[in-house]
Design an enzyme around this catalytic site. Structure first.
Site, PDB file in Angstrom:
ATOM      1  N   LYS A 141       0.820  -1.212   0.000  1.00 56.24           N
ATOM      2  CA  LYS A 141       0.000   0.000   0.000  1.00 56.24           C
ATOM      3  C   LYS A 141       0.858   1.268   0.000  1.00 56.24           C
ATOM      4  O   LYS A 141       0.359   2.346  -0.330  1.00 56.24           O
ATOM      5  CB  LYS A 141      -0.965   0.010   1.187  1.00 56.24           C
ATOM      6  CG  LYS A 141      -0.332   0.148   2.557  1.00 56.24           C
ATOM      7  CD  LYS A 141      -1.390   0.078   3.644  1.00 56.24           C
ATOM      8  CE  LYS A 141      -0.786   0.204   5.035  1.00 56.24           C
ATOM      9  NZ  LYS A 141      -0.198   1.514   5.299  1.00 56.24           N
ATOM     10  N   ASP A 142       2.140   1.149   0.340  1.00 56.29           N
ATOM     11  CA  ASP A 142       3.037   2.309   0.360  1.00 56.29           C
ATOM     12  C   ASP A 142       3.757   2.526  -0.970  1.00 56.29           C
ATOM     13  O   ASP A 142       4.508   3.494  -1.105  1.00 56.29           O
ATOM     14  CB  ASP A 142       4.092   2.152   1.465  1.00 56.29           C
ATOM     15  CG  ASP A 142       3.494   2.201   2.858  1.00 56.29           C
ATOM     16  OD1 ASP A 142       2.388   2.746   3.007  1.00 56.29           O
ATOM     17  OD2 ASP A 142       4.143   1.692   3.793  1.00 56.29           O
ATOM     18  N   ARG A 158      -8.031   8.761   3.300  1.00 60.00           N
ATOM     19  CA  ARG A 158      -9.055   7.771   2.976  1.00 60.00           C
ATOM     20  C   ARG A 158      -9.872   7.405   4.215  1.00 60.00           C
ATOM     21  O   ARG A 158     -11.114   7.344   4.169  1.00 60.00           O
ATOM     22  CB  ARG A 158      -8.381   6.523   2.390  1.00 60.00           C
ATOM     23  CG  ARG A 158      -9.278   5.303   2.307  1.00 60.00           C
ATOM     24  CD  ARG A 158      -8.464   4.062   1.979  1.00 60.00           C
ATOM     25  NE  ARG A 158      -7.468   3.756   2.993  1.00 60.00           N
ATOM     26  CZ  ARG A 158      -7.721   3.093   4.106  1.00 60.00           C
ATOM     27  NH1 ARG A 158      -8.951   2.687   4.381  1.00 60.00           N
ATOM     28  NH2 ARG A 158      -6.761   2.839   4.971  1.00 60.00           N
ATOM     29  N   ARG A 159      -9.186   7.160   5.303  1.00 57.25           N
ATOM     30  CA  ARG A 159      -9.893   6.821   6.538  1.00 57.25           C
ATOM     31  C   ARG A 159     -10.669   8.027   7.061  1.00 57.25           C
ATOM     32  O   ARG A 159     -11.798   7.888   7.545  1.00 57.25           O
ATOM     33  CB  ARG A 159      -8.897   6.336   7.594  1.00 57.25           C
ATOM     34  CG  ARG A 159      -8.307   4.974   7.286  1.00 57.25           C
ATOM     35  CD  ARG A 159      -7.161   4.630   8.218  1.00 57.25           C
ATOM     36  NE  ARG A 159      -6.606   3.310   7.930  1.00 57.25           N
ATOM     37  CZ  ARG A 159      -5.356   2.952   8.175  1.00 57.25           C
ATOM     38  NH1 ARG A 159      -4.509   3.832   8.707  1.00 57.25           N
ATOM     39  NH2 ARG A 159      -4.932   1.733   7.885  1.00 57.25           N
ATOM     40  N   ARG A 217       0.975  10.079  13.077  1.00 56.47           N
ATOM     41  CA  ARG A 217       2.122   9.519  12.364  1.00 56.47           C
ATOM     42  C   ARG A 217       2.949   8.695  13.331  1.00 56.47           C
ATOM     43  O   ARG A 217       2.756   8.708  14.532  1.00 56.47           O
ATOM     44  CB  ARG A 217       2.982  10.647  11.777  1.00 56.47           C
ATOM     45  CG  ARG A 217       2.327  11.512  10.712  1.00 56.47           C
ATOM     46  CD  ARG A 217       2.238  10.835   9.370  1.00 56.47           C
ATOM     47  NE  ARG A 217       3.505  10.225   8.984  1.00 56.47           N
ATOM     48  CZ  ARG A 217       4.569  10.876   8.504  1.00 56.47           C
ATOM     49  NH1 ARG A 217       4.498  12.182   8.344  1.00 56.47           N
ATOM     50  NH2 ARG A 217       5.674  10.233   8.183  1.00 56.47           N
ATOM     51  N   ARG A 243       2.054   4.864  17.709  1.00 56.04           N
ATOM     52  CA  ARG A 243       0.646   5.257  17.599  1.00 56.04           C
ATOM     53  C   ARG A 243      -0.181   4.692  18.751  1.00 56.04           C
ATOM     54  O   ARG A 243      -1.026   5.378  19.319  1.00 56.04           O
ATOM     55  CB  ARG A 243       0.083   4.799  16.247  1.00 56.04           C
ATOM     56  CG  ARG A 243       0.783   5.449  15.068  1.00 56.04           C
ATOM     57  CD  ARG A 243       0.153   5.060  13.746  1.00 56.04           C
ATOM     58  NE  ARG A 243       0.991   5.458  12.625  1.00 56.04           N
ATOM     59  CZ  ARG A 243       0.591   5.561  11.373  1.00 56.04           C
ATOM     60  NH1 ARG A 243      -0.675   5.291  11.073  1.00 56.04           N
ATOM     61  NH2 ARG A 243       1.404   5.915  10.407  1.00 56.04           N
ATOM     62  N   CYS A 288      -1.551   9.542  -2.091  1.00 47.29           N
ATOM     63  CA  CYS A 288      -1.985   9.718  -0.703  1.00 47.29           C
ATOM     64  C   CYS A 288      -2.576  11.107  -0.471  1.00 47.29           C
ATOM     65  O   CYS A 288      -3.095  11.386   0.596  1.00 47.29           O
ATOM     66  CB  CYS A 288      -0.839   9.446   0.262  1.00 47.29           C
ATOM     67  SG  CYS A 288       0.322  10.786   0.413  1.00 47.29           S
TER      68      CYS A 288
END
Length: 305
Positions: free
Chosen positions: A81-82, A129-130, A147, A153, A240
């Protein structure tokens, strides 16, 4: 080849993923020596600003790619995904491993579900997106940027900086922290990042020896699914900085792809889905992208560029 060197970021999750690839390669190729080359990327170093403001997730790859070009590493391992939708011509994706859980994870200490959060609760996530999907479901919530690596986190949540956070299930579970997940935010109702849960192995273009070694790791089903998702994102010119989500799943007669373009400021979501042939997953991705545009996605895409 005496030693196969894997470039990787230094976070616990990245090291787990690279170690997993190394172990798989050793098991497949008797006598092969594999070592990790941990590195800090610019994306890891700049934590005080959202990724969208500093260049996107491609910042997690550049140093690893330079190491491959300079022959300090033979391949790199990434969370797929990155990875940008288009690689530089010097590089090629050598393998995509079997996908883990693609869902997002709702994590909180006092509440079990997103709908239990009180009015105005602070929800941490670094993903537009979230944020778009959060605003669509709960406009009263306050999305805040978050981040750092997974443990950082979680520590910020535990310190009371946030009431809840949203992370990827795959990363949490790979680190043995699955007990922290309170609810899975699962597709197709809640859509993940394109290629979320998949591990990608990047190699130098034309490096036949390395490509032959890593090719045995490729999972055809996952490769087809993420090819459809990434083709959709590429057709939308997503990054992104644009809240694009997608999830492809195999069906009895082919592939099904769900796509979403969202507005992180207003919570407006445009959704589309289609079915297609497993022989041409990219065509399915382009078809869903076209349906998203027909549904009004262009206006959202233009605002976020």
């Amino acid at each position: 080849m005496k030693v196969l060197r894997i470039a990787t970021r230094q976070s616990a999750l990245a090291l787990w993923q690279a170690g997993h690839v190394a172990a798989r390669l050793r098991a497949l190729h008797a006598g092969l020596a594999v070592e990790l080359v941990p590195m800090t990327t610019r994306g890891d170093s700049i934590l005080d600003r959202p990724l969208a403001e500093i260049g996107g997730k491609g910042l997690f790859l550049k140093e690893l790619e330079v190491a491959m070009l300079e022959r300090r590493a033979d391949l790199a391992v990434h969370s797929f995904k990155d990875v940008p939708m288009q690689l530089e011509p010097e590089f090629v994706m050598g393998a995509v491993l079997e996908r883990a859980d693609a869902a997002d994870a709702f994590i909180a200490n006092r509440w079990s579900r997103l709908d239990e959060l009180p009015h105005g609760a602070r929800v941490g996530t670094s993903s537009l997106r979230r944020q778009a999907q959060l605003r669509a479901l709960r406009p009263d919530l306050v999305p805040l940027d978050l981040r750092g690596n997974v443990n950082t986190r979680l520590a910020k949540l535990d310190a009371g900086d946030y009431d809840a956070i949203v992370l990827a299930c795959a990363g949490i579970e790979r680190l043995g922290l699955g007990a922290r997940i309170r609810t899975r935010l699962a597709p197709p109702d809640w859509l993940p990042a394109v290629a979320q849960g998949a591990i990608a192995v990047e190699c130098r273009t034309g490096d036949a020896a390395v490509l032959a070694l890593v090719g045995a790791l490729d999972d055809a089903e996952t490769h087809r699914a993420v090819a459809a998702e990434r083709a959709m994102n590429l057709a939308l010119h997503g990054s992104c900085t644009v809240p694009v989500a997608g999830w492809c799943s195999g069906t009895e007669d082919g592939l099904a792809l769900w796509g979403l373009v969202g507005d992180a400021d207003t919570g407006r979501l445009v959704r589309a889905e289609a079915r297609g042939s497993p022989d041409d997953p990219e065509a399915l991705g382009r078809a869903v992208a076209a349906r998203l545009r027909e549904g009004g996605a262009d206006a959202i895409l233009a605002r976020h560029r």
